[in-house]
Design an enzyme around this catalytic site. Structure first.
Site, PDB file in Angstrom:
ATOM      1  N   CYS A 454       4.455  43.193  85.951  1.00 15.92           N
ATOM      2  CA  CYS A 454       5.065  44.090  86.935  1.00 15.92           C
ATOM      3  C   CYS A 454       6.537  43.747  87.148  1.00 15.92           C
ATOM      4  O   CYS A 454       7.330  44.611  87.526  1.00 15.92           O
ATOM      5  CB  CYS A 454       4.315  44.024  88.260  1.00 15.92           C
ATOM      6  SG  CYS A 454       4.192  42.369  88.946  1.00 15.92           S
ATOM      7  N   HIS A 827       3.370  40.199  93.417  1.00 11.68           N
ATOM      8  CA  HIS A 827       3.462  41.482  92.718  1.00 11.68           C
ATOM      9  C   HIS A 827       4.843  42.075  92.957  1.00 11.68           C
ATOM     10  O   HIS A 827       5.443  41.883  94.011  1.00 11.68           O
ATOM     11  CB  HIS A 827       2.372  42.426  93.251  1.00 11.68           C
ATOM     12  CG  HIS A 827       2.393  43.789  92.630  1.00 11.68           C
ATOM     13  ND1 HIS A 827       2.242  43.996  91.281  1.00 11.68           N
ATOM     14  CD2 HIS A 827       2.546  45.026  93.192  1.00 11.68           C
ATOM     15  CE1 HIS A 827       2.298  45.290  91.035  1.00 11.68           C
ATOM     16  NE2 HIS A 827       2.486  45.933  92.172  1.00 11.68           N
TER      17      HIS A 827
END
Length: 996
Positions: A454, A827
């Site tokens: 990510c 994330h």
């Protein structure tokens, strides 16, 4: 009397003479007479009406029948009995082989005189059966119209119950066989009128008996989908569809497209014949039904049918634009067919030879309809130019034909392409089976998470949304000797033109992977960004220069070429320069060194350091979303950086020499209050934007981006163990170090240094402080005496005489957010928007370049949230409040774009000359073909998946909660914060674990 009447009618006297004699007979018939005489007169008038060889004889028969029906009702009722009518309907009237065509007219005439008679119900019952039998015999359009007229006037004769449904179905069968044999205008008009009467009867029945609609439509579809019919069903069937209530459309289309018993050939045949209906002149809503069925097929991924039908029918639809009576419907269907066919240029290119002729014909017609159609057609063509660039030889004649017509802006084009693509059609079954999920409604494409990637996805999406950089990358030609840049070009091209909801960046990941990164582990996105930009920069330096390509195509002026002779694309877009100066506090000697940078790493001040006591050469300003007007007095300009000031030291009353200025929403030219770090210049009651202004400004006890930049630029005291070795003094001395920006980058990248090493835990910990992010930022940049003479004036870019500083305005483009408490976990996702110069600047006047228009309010520019495969609409409010709602979700990397001004004037001119600011660049042939092939492959994959899973989907439980566990992002862990769908984490719709 009947003998007299017959002799008069059959005589050779002129009609006016005979009419007088007939009038006497009719007057006499109004008098009382015996039953036998009445029967004789009724038989004669019946014979005249049904078998008369002239119109006059039939009219006489009609008049006599009407008189006897009025004045002798009992005899008429006795004569007009059920047995007689049954004989008329089944055996006809007249000599064998020459049966009368007026039986139905005769019955309709006589019915009005027996409506109240005891035998009326028997007659109605007979007619209900006989009209059904008649339509099963497939009568001609004329006879069908007579039946419809009879039943419309006497609805008691319409079949009921199951017979009514059967009657509607058989009537549709009749319409399917209608043909207009003659090509004469009068005959065509008569045929259209007959068809309209028949379809109007169906409408009347459907209004009173809605249960007959769906069986009728099923019969209609059976007719048009039949592959065994020797003759093509009549286009008159279009008249049936126009009366179907539109509220039934969704259900009908859903049933059709999800019916497994309908084969592809049948569906293809049906939709092809429906598209032919656009030539039916009286049809209403036909285009809506055609488009709805096309969208329905797209929703269930039956792309092979759509491709075949579009390629075989689009030219025919296009040709109908020549005819005003069917133009509106044809244009609607054409627009959808073209805008949805985005995987290949084949359909659009079929029309190219016909466009100039049609445009010329519409211009010659010079009607409101033609003018409106021309504008819509031009918009459609420009959408296709945008989608399928790179064919100048084919497009030149078309462009010449439409050059005088309005050109839509890029946002409008992207909107039309986004909402009409086959892959954007929603399927209600997608919630039960994730692999059927459609492309994001934003029109943007996601990136698949390849296992804790990510960090890369967020950086790629941020770079992609930097439109000037994207245009330059996409515009690179083949053979540029830059393999990594070429891979980035391919990735950008697929993000721009793919039909997939998300694509895999696997090839680019392997090429751009920093060698010290651990596979499968979470990484620092800032570290990856620095490595990527450095790789691209070094690669271009050793390869072929971009300026050479621009020079060869004569797109770069000599001045621009000289200015950018030694600059790579990365330097042009992200490169800035900074001067570091150190002054010995003993001898006051100053040493300086200039360095290039692609990002500024902003440290957080110590907790005990109050930001409003720090100073910088020129205060960094945070301003609201407004257009920056030049102040009357450019008081922001300062001279030498070595004015008497010190770094703030505890207990030193002289520390605060100049307060940092952080502005809220202010009226242009209004001075900010320097004593307030959160000044809002407009009263909330007076300015509706003031509420948003409060969000844009830092809360009282929190940090802001200008605070961090001011801390970065503020002087640093070098004392004690950190003393400076002065060459002039030849010894260690107390000194003061200061950093000054000498060249602002086109795209300013700011990294907030949130991760620090904790010696107690031996881990990098995260600073979770909330930092307010201004949507517009002013950065102090040093101006040299020579540069002041060449300043490209714009907005507030003012410089003082001699050496000084000026404020360069930047607009926020992207915010990469880290969710979690450690750099080794968590994330990444990003918020982005496209900041472009939508209006080119005007020519300089009096040596000052004036802005073309006030910049659009920054809050009105659409924001997007990119979270791996998930892309959704967002807002600056969401960007501002994300940390307030989710404390572990903090802004980490910021992208700002410089407004046109001194620092990037030449670059803007170069981009404008190359035509990059207003449209996407043309891709080279190999890349376009690769995208087209992949789009076709994706459509085939989706269609195959939909078909293979049809039975599986139908057996799924009604609750969609069973697949909730598939929603989780691969790189989420227990330590990350705010990764729920609401926070923009790996929420519903990511599906990368299944789709790919």
């Amino acid at each position: 009397m009947d003998k007299i009447l017959e002799a008069v009618v059959m005589s050779s006297y002129p009609n006016n003479v005979k009419q007088g004699l007939v009038r006497r007979v009719i007057e006499a018939a109004k008098q009382p007479m015996d039953s036998e005489q009445c029967w004789s007169m009724l038989e004669l008038s019946t014979r005249l009406y049904l078998t008369g060889d002239t119109k006059y004889k039939r009219e006489v028969g009609k008049e006599v029948l009407e008189v006897y029906g009025h004045y002798h009702p009992e005899e008429f009722e006795e004569f007009f009995n059920v047995r007689f009518l049954l004989s008329l309907l089944q055996e006809g009237y007249g000599p064998l082989g020459k049966r009368s065509h007026y039986v139905l007219d005769y019955i309709q005439l006589g019915l009005q005189f027996v409506l109240e008679s005891p035998s009326a119900n028997s007659i109605f019952s007979l007619l209900r059966i006989e009209v059904l039998r008649k339509v099963c015999e497939r009568p001609s359009p004329k006879q069908c119209a007579k039946i419809s007229k009879l039943l419309s006037q006497h609805p008691q004769c319409i079949p009921t119950g199951k017979h009514q449904v059967l009657f509607c179905q058989q009537l549709i069968r009749c319409i399917g066989q209608f043909q207009c044999i003659s090509e004469g205008e009068e005959d065509i008009m008569e045929f259209l009128e007959q068809v309209n009467k028949v379809s109007s009867l169906l409408q009347r029945i459907w209004r009173t008996q809605t249960s007959a609609i769906l069986p009728s439509l099923k019969e209609l579809f059976t007719i048009i989908s039949s592959t065994e019919e020797q003759e093509v069903p009549s286009n008159a069937l279009a008249s049936v569809v126009q009366f179907v209530p539109l509220e039934l459309m969704d259900g009908v289309i859903r049933n059709l497209t999800n019916d497994d018993s309908i084969t592809d050939v049948q569906m293809m045949t049906a939709i092809g014949r429906m598209i032919d209906w656009v030539s039916w002149p009286l049809g209403k809503n036909i285009d809506k039904w055609i488009i709805a069925l096309l969208k329905g097929l797209a929703a269930v991924k039956k792309f092979s049918i759509l491709i075949e039908v579009t390629l075989s029918k689009i030219e025919k639809v296009f040709s109908k634009l020549l005819y005003p009576i069917v133009r509106e419907g044809a244009l609607s269907v054409l627009k959808y067919m073209l805008l949805s066919f985005q995987h290949s240029h084949e359909a659009f290119h079929l029309l190219l030879p016909h466009v100039p002729r049609l445009v010329a014909a519409l211009k010659k017609e010079d009607s409101n309809s033609a003018t409106s159609s021309l504008e819509q057609l031009a918009e459609l063509i420009h959408c296709m130019f945008f989608r399928f660039s790179g064919f100048p030889d084919l497009y030149e004649p078309v462009l010449e034909a439409i050059k005088a017509l309005p050109v839509p802006n890029e946002d409008r084009i992207k909107h039309l392409l986004g909402q009409n693509a086959w892959t954007s059609q929603k399927n209600e079954l997608a919630c039960f089976y994730p692999r059927l999920a459609s492309k994001s409604e934003t029109g943007k494409i996601g990136l698949i998470n390849l296992g804790n990637t990510c960090y890369m996805n967020s950086i790629i999406q941020s770079l992609f949304m930097a439109s000037d950089f994207r245009h330059s990358v996409l515009n690179l030609t083949e053979g540029n000797s830059q393999p990594l840049m070429t891979k980035l070009q391919w990735l950008f091209a697929f993000l721009e033109h793919s039909q997939r909801p998300a694509i895999s960046p696997e090839s680019f990941l392997s090429a751009s992977w920093p060698p010290w990164f651990t596979p499968g582990a979470q990484q620092d996105c800032s570290e990856y960004l620095k490595y990527l930009l450095d790789r691209l920069h070094e690669e271009e330096k050793t390869g072929k220069r971009i300026y050479q390509k621009l020079k060869e195509s004569s797109l770069m002026s000599q001045a621009v070429e000289h200015h950018y002779l030694n600059k790579t694309l990365i330097e042009k877009m992200f490169g800035g320069k900074m001067m570091t100066k150190i002054r010995c506090l003993k001898c006051l000697n100053v040493s300086s060194r200039e360095e290039a940078f692609t990002d500024l790493s902003l440290a957080f001040p110590p907790p005990d350091r109050h930001m409003h006591g720090s100073t910088s050469v020129l205060p960094v300003e945070e301003i609201g979303p407004q257009f920056i007007e030049p102040p009357e007095n450019p008081s922001q300009i300062t001279g030498s950086p070595w004015i008497p000031r010190k770094a703030p030291i505890a207990g030193d009353p002289a520390a605060a020499a100049m307060l940092v200025e952080t502005l809220g929403f202010q009226e242009p030219g209004e001075a900010a209050n320097p004593s307030s770090g959160n000044a809002v210049g407009v009263d909330a009651a007076k300015d509706p934007l003031s509420a948003l202004g409060e969000q844009a400004c830092a809360p009282k006890d929190s940090r802001s981006v200008p605070d961090l930049i001011n801390y970065f630029l503020s002087p640093e005291r070098l004392t004690a163990e950190n003393k400076y070795h002065c060459e002039k003094c030849a010894s260690l001395q107390d000194a003061e170090k200061v950093a000054e920006l000498t060249e602002g980058p086109h795209y300013l990248i700011l990294t907030l240094l949130r991760f620090s090493f904790d010696p107690r835990t031996m881990k990098r910990k995260k600073i979770l402080d909330n930092v307010s992010i201004p949507v517009v930022l002013k950065l102090p940049v040093l101006v040299t005496p020579d540069e002041t003479k060449e300043v490209c004036w714009h907005g507030k870019d003012r410089a003082a005489p001699g050496s000084g500083f000026m404020s360069v305005v930047y607009d926020l483009c992207s915010v990469v957010v880290h969710s979690g408490i450690s750099s080794e976990s968590g994330h990444y996702y990003c918020y982005s928007r496209e900041c472009t110069d939508t209006v080119p600047p005007r020519q300089p006047q009096d040596g000052v370049l004036k802005p073309a228009s006030d910049k659009q309010l920054d809050f009105e520019i659409q924001w997007y949230l990119f979270n791996d495969t998930r892309v959704s609409f967002s807002s600056f409010e969401s960007v501002s409040n994300v940390t307030s709602f989710f404390p572990k979700d903090t802004a980490y990397v910021l992208f700002y774009r410089q407004r046109p001004g001194r620092q990037n004037c030449l670059l803007h001119e170069a981009l404008a000359e190359a035509g990059h600011l207003h449209s996407e660049p043309s891709l080279h042939k190999d890349l376009m073909e690769a995208i087209s092939k992949d789009n076709i492959l994706y459509l085939q994959e989706q269609e195959k998946e939909a078909r293979n899973r049809a039975a599986y989907i139908s057996a799924l439980p009604k609750s969609p909660l069973w697949w909730r566990d598939f929603d989780r992002d691969k790189d989420d862990d227990n330590s990350s914060g705010g990764c729920s769908p609401a926070a923009g984490g790996g929420g519903s719709g990511s599906f990368h674990g299944l789709v790919f």
